[in-house]
Design a protein around this motif. Structure first.
Motif, PDB file in Angstrom:
ATOM      1  N   ASP A 196       0.813  -1.226   0.000  1.00  0.00           N
ATOM      2  CA  ASP A 196       0.000   0.000   0.000  1.00  0.00           C
ATOM      3  C   ASP A 196       0.844   1.274   0.000  1.00  0.00           C
ATOM      4  O   ASP A 196       0.334   2.349  -0.297  1.00  0.00           O
ATOM      5  N   GLU A 197       2.131   1.164   0.332  1.00  0.00           N
ATOM      6  CA  GLU A 197       2.990   2.348   0.437  1.00  0.00           C
ATOM      7  C   GLU A 197       3.707   2.698  -0.871  1.00  0.00           C
ATOM      8  O   GLU A 197       4.303   3.769  -0.987  1.00  0.00           O
ATOM      9  N   ILE A 198       3.658   1.790  -1.854  1.00  0.00           N
ATOM     10  CA  ILE A 198       4.503   1.992  -3.042  1.00  0.00           C
ATOM     11  C   ILE A 198       3.748   2.597  -4.217  1.00  0.00           C
ATOM     12  O   ILE A 198       2.540   2.457  -4.340  1.00  0.00           O
ATOM     13  N   GLU A 199       4.515   3.288  -5.071  1.00  0.00           N
ATOM     14  CA  GLU A 199       3.973   3.868  -6.310  1.00  0.00           C
ATOM     15  C   GLU A 199       4.443   3.082  -7.531  1.00  0.00           C
ATOM     16  O   GLU A 199       3.768   3.067  -8.565  1.00  0.00           O
ATOM     17  N   VAL A 200       5.621   2.490  -7.415  1.00  0.00           N
ATOM     18  CA  VAL A 200       6.231   1.795  -8.555  1.00  0.00           C
ATOM     19  C   VAL A 200       6.601   0.379  -8.121  1.00  0.00           C
ATOM     20  O   VAL A 200       7.124   0.177  -7.011  1.00  0.00           O
ATOM     21  N   PHE A 201       6.329  -0.596  -8.997  1.00  0.00           N
ATOM     22  CA  PHE A 201       6.682  -1.988  -8.723  1.00  0.00           C
ATOM     23  C   PHE A 201       7.420  -2.551  -9.929  1.00  0.00           C
ATOM     24  O   PHE A 201       6.908  -2.540 -11.051  1.00  0.00           O
ATOM     25  N   ILE A 202       8.625  -3.046  -9.676  1.00  0.00           N
ATOM     26  CA  ILE A 202       9.444  -3.658 -10.730  1.00  0.00           C
ATOM     27  C   ILE A 202       9.584  -5.143 -10.429  1.00  0.00           C
ATOM     28  O   ILE A 202       9.987  -5.528  -9.328  1.00  0.00           O
ATOM     29  N   THR A 238       4.085 -14.527  -8.506  1.00  0.00           N
ATOM     30  CA  THR A 238       3.874 -15.026  -7.149  1.00  0.00           C
ATOM     31  C   THR A 238       2.665 -14.343  -6.507  1.00  0.00           C
ATOM     32  O   THR A 238       2.048 -13.437  -7.075  1.00  0.00           O
ATOM     33  N   ASP A 239       2.377 -14.754  -5.273  1.00  0.00           N
ATOM     34  CA  ASP A 239       1.284 -14.120  -4.518  1.00  0.00           C
ATOM     35  C   ASP A 239       1.537 -12.632  -4.338  1.00  0.00           C
ATOM     36  O   ASP A 239       0.598 -11.831  -4.369  1.00  0.00           O
ATOM     37  N   LEU A 240       2.804 -12.246  -4.129  1.00  0.00           N
ATOM     38  CA  LEU A 240       3.124 -10.821  -3.995  1.00  0.00           C
ATOM     39  C   LEU A 240       2.766 -10.072  -5.272  1.00  0.00           C
ATOM     40  O   LEU A 240       2.158  -8.991  -5.221  1.00  0.00           O
ATOM     41  N   VAL A 241       3.122 -10.632  -6.414  1.00  0.00           N
ATOM     42  CA  VAL A 241       2.821  -9.982  -7.700  1.00  0.00           C
ATOM     43  C   VAL A 241       1.303  -9.865  -7.885  1.00  0.00           C
ATOM     44  O   VAL A 241       0.793  -8.830  -8.322  1.00  0.00           O
ATOM     45  N   LYS A 242       0.598 -10.921  -7.538  1.00  0.00           N
ATOM     46  CA  LYS A 242      -0.868 -10.889  -7.671  1.00  0.00           C
ATOM     47  C   LYS A 242      -1.492  -9.842  -6.762  1.00  0.00           C
ATOM     48  O   LYS A 242      -2.464  -9.155  -7.140  1.00  0.00           O
ATOM     49  N   THR A 243      -0.941  -9.670  -5.555  1.00  0.00           N
ATOM     50  CA  THR A 243      -1.418  -8.631  -4.641  1.00  0.00           C
ATOM     51  C   THR A 243      -1.204  -7.247  -5.247  1.00  0.00           C
ATOM     52  O   THR A 243      -2.096  -6.383  -5.187  1.00  0.00           O
ATOM     53  N   VAL A 244      -0.044  -7.038  -5.854  1.00  0.00           N
ATOM     54  CA  VAL A 244       0.258  -5.759  -6.515  1.00  0.00           C
ATOM     55  C   VAL A 244      -0.736  -5.502  -7.644  1.00  0.00           C
ATOM     56  O   VAL A 244      -1.264  -4.396  -7.797  1.00  0.00           O
ATOM     57  N   GLU A 279      -3.780  -6.684  -7.924  1.00  0.00           N
ATOM     58  CA  GLU A 279      -5.099  -6.405  -7.330  1.00  0.00           C
ATOM     59  C   GLU A 279      -5.214  -4.977  -6.841  1.00  0.00           C
ATOM     60  O   GLU A 279      -6.311  -4.389  -6.837  1.00  0.00           O
ATOM     61  N   LYS A 280      -4.086  -4.386  -6.437  1.00  0.00           N
ATOM     62  CA  LYS A 280      -4.079  -2.993  -5.968  1.00  0.00           C
ATOM     63  C   LYS A 280      -4.071  -1.994  -7.128  1.00  0.00           C
ATOM     64  O   LYS A 280      -4.107  -0.783  -6.916  1.00  0.00           O
ATOM     65  N   GLY A 281      -3.978  -2.501  -8.359  1.00  0.00           N
ATOM     66  CA  GLY A 281      -3.988  -1.622  -9.525  1.00  0.00           C
ATOM     67  C   GLY A 281      -2.663  -0.938  -9.799  1.00  0.00           C
ATOM     68  O   GLY A 281      -2.605   0.061 -10.526  1.00  0.00           O
ATOM     69  N   ILE A 282      -1.567  -1.474  -9.240  1.00  0.00           N
ATOM     70  CA  ILE A 282      -0.235  -0.909  -9.475  1.00  0.00           C
ATOM     71  C   ILE A 282       0.372  -1.585 -10.709  1.00  0.00           C
ATOM     72  O   ILE A 282       0.383  -2.812 -10.816  1.00  0.00           O
ATOM     73  N   LYS A 283       0.868  -0.794 -11.622  1.00  0.00           N
ATOM     74  CA  LYS A 283       1.440  -1.323 -12.868  1.00  0.00           C
ATOM     75  C   LYS A 283       2.725  -2.111 -12.579  1.00  0.00           C
ATOM     76  O   LYS A 283       3.609  -1.624 -11.863  1.00  0.00           O
TER      77      LYS A 283
END
Length: 433
Positions: free
Chosen positions: A46-52, A60-66, A68-72
């Motif tokens: 929830d704290e991030i703006e960018v995900f690489i 992974t589950d982490l990627v799927k969570t990202v 779901e949050k609508g982060i590109k």
């Protein structure tokens, strides 16, 4: 404060972290072996703006969570390109993908440019990040990027000057739902190109490429070993748009697969304005890359070839055509591809076969179904066991070729194809030296 998350601390992940920190981000590095665990990282999404996401990391589950949050989800290649555009960094991009030949084609285009006096670097899926080239003090004029399908999954604005898909054959079915998904992902390489200011090198000899002509952007330059094309072979000579470049027999890189690679190298060189004599001189002199049909040891008349880069069936087929009648060492990780074509090639081209890795029994079963002699099949599990058995059974006086061309990836026993190739060479020297 701006925050970003980078998943995977390999070469591209480290590059992405450096670039994001340079742009003022606080970066959360995630790697289950080297940094924060994926499980722990979920708390910070929830704290991030960018995900690489690094290319080798699965969804992974982490990627799927990202997601779901609508982060590109982005790739290091994408943010490096955005940085280049933002700061108006003048560097010509040549981008190479495909199932086989991309490392040789990438390396040799960069080498050709340097041979011609230009400042060029090879990067991407070749051991150096795009970021490292961008931020280098060398101030390169050209970057030649080898891009895997994994690296092309999450690019959006990336736009090379020249792009190419060398060929398409079955691979990576542990990652993709089907071959169409894998093949189509390759064409993200050219999705932003425009006909008036960029080029796509189109290998018209491959049916799967011809099927996807509608995905090709940029001005198409056709290539063929067998028919008329912008770059083609005619009467034993290679022509580019009617101009004779050189005789096929002059190429130092031998075999039909290397002829295909050379057509791409020549096309890129001519489109980048290089002199024909310079291209010809380079292709006469240049040497094969390590782990690609590399002649690595001679024990009397017994010759050893390291083709550890043969990570799929098609690449192994090229090696077996060059060394028909060899003693083959093959096998490794199970990529869930159809192994019947491999069994057919072994029956046709191989004198004896040593099987290694987790797919050894699958290959053995298919060979026995084809009435390949049981005595010619040695399922010994590892490269070391295979070489020790070869040492017992063959002498310096035996004029044979021992070929390591695994036809699959190495991850069941090794870190990479490079690791596998180095171990093979070390063991050959230790056992036969």
């Amino acid at each position: 404060m701006k925050k970003a998350m980078v998943l995977g601390m390999g070469i591209s992940g480290k590059g992405a972290k450096i670039l994001l920190e340079k742009e003022g981000y606080t970066v959360i590095a995630v790697d289950d072996n080297l940094a924060m665990s994926s499980q722990e990282a979920v708390k910070y999404v929830d704290e991030i703006e960018v995900f690489i996401k690094s290319p080798g990391v699965p969804y992974t589950d982490l990627v799927k969570t990202v997601q779901e949050k609508g982060i590109k989800i982005q790739d290091e290649i994408e943010i490096a390109y955005q940085y280049m555009v933002k700061y108006d960094r003048k560097m010509t991009i040549v981008a190479v993908t495909g199932t086989n030949g991309k490392t040789t084609t990438t390396s040799k285009i960069a080498e050709l440019l340097n041979f011609a006096g230009k400042k060029a670097a090879a990067a991407g899926n070749i051991g150096r990040s795009f970021v490292d080239v961008l931020l280098s003090e060398e101030a390169y004029d050209y970057v030649v990027l080898e891009l895997s399908s994994y690296q092309l999954e999450n690019v959006y604005e990336f736009r090379p000057y020249i792009s190419m898909v060398t060929n398409l054959t079955p691979d990576h079915l542990t990652r993709y739902t089907d071959l169409k998904d894998y093949y189509d992902t390759k064409f993200h390489i050219c999705q932003n190109q425009e006909e008036e200011n960029s080029f796509f090198l189109f290998n018209i000899d491959h049916e799967e490429l011809r099927k996807r002509e509608m995905l090709m952007k940029g001005r198409k330059i056709s290539l063929s070993q067998r028919q008329e094309a912008d770059t083609c072979v005619k009467d034993g000579n290679i022509l580019f748009q009617g101009e004779e470049i050189m005789a096929v027999s002059e190429l130092s890189l031998k075999g039909s697969h290397n002829l295909e690679n050379s057509l791409f190298i020549i096309s890129a060189g001519k489109l980048l304005g290089l002199d024909t004599k310079m291209i010809r001189d380079f292709l006469i002199r240049t040497e094969p890359l390590e782990h690609r049909m590399e002649r690595c040891f001679q024990y009397g008349k017994l010759q050893f070839i390291n083709d550890s880069k043969g990570t799929n069936i098609d690449s192994a087929k090229f090696a077996l055509e060059a060394y028909s009648g060899c003693i083959l060492i093959c096998g490794g990780f199970d990529k869930k591809v159809d192994l019947n074509p491999l069994a057919d090639i072994i029956v046709k081209q191989v004198k004896e076969v040593y099987l290694i890795g987790v797919i050894a029994e699958k290959i053995k079963t298919l060979l026995l179904e084809r009435k390949y002699e049981k005595e010619k099949i040695h399922s010994l599990g590892t490269i070391e066991n295979s070489l020790k058995d070869i040492k017992k059974r063959f002498s310096r006086e035996d004029q044979e070729v021992v070929l390591l061309s695994p036809a699959t990836s190495s991850f069941d026993q090794f870190k990479s194809f490079e690791h596998r190739g180095r171990v093979f060479k070390e063991l050959v020297h230790k056992i036969f030296g």
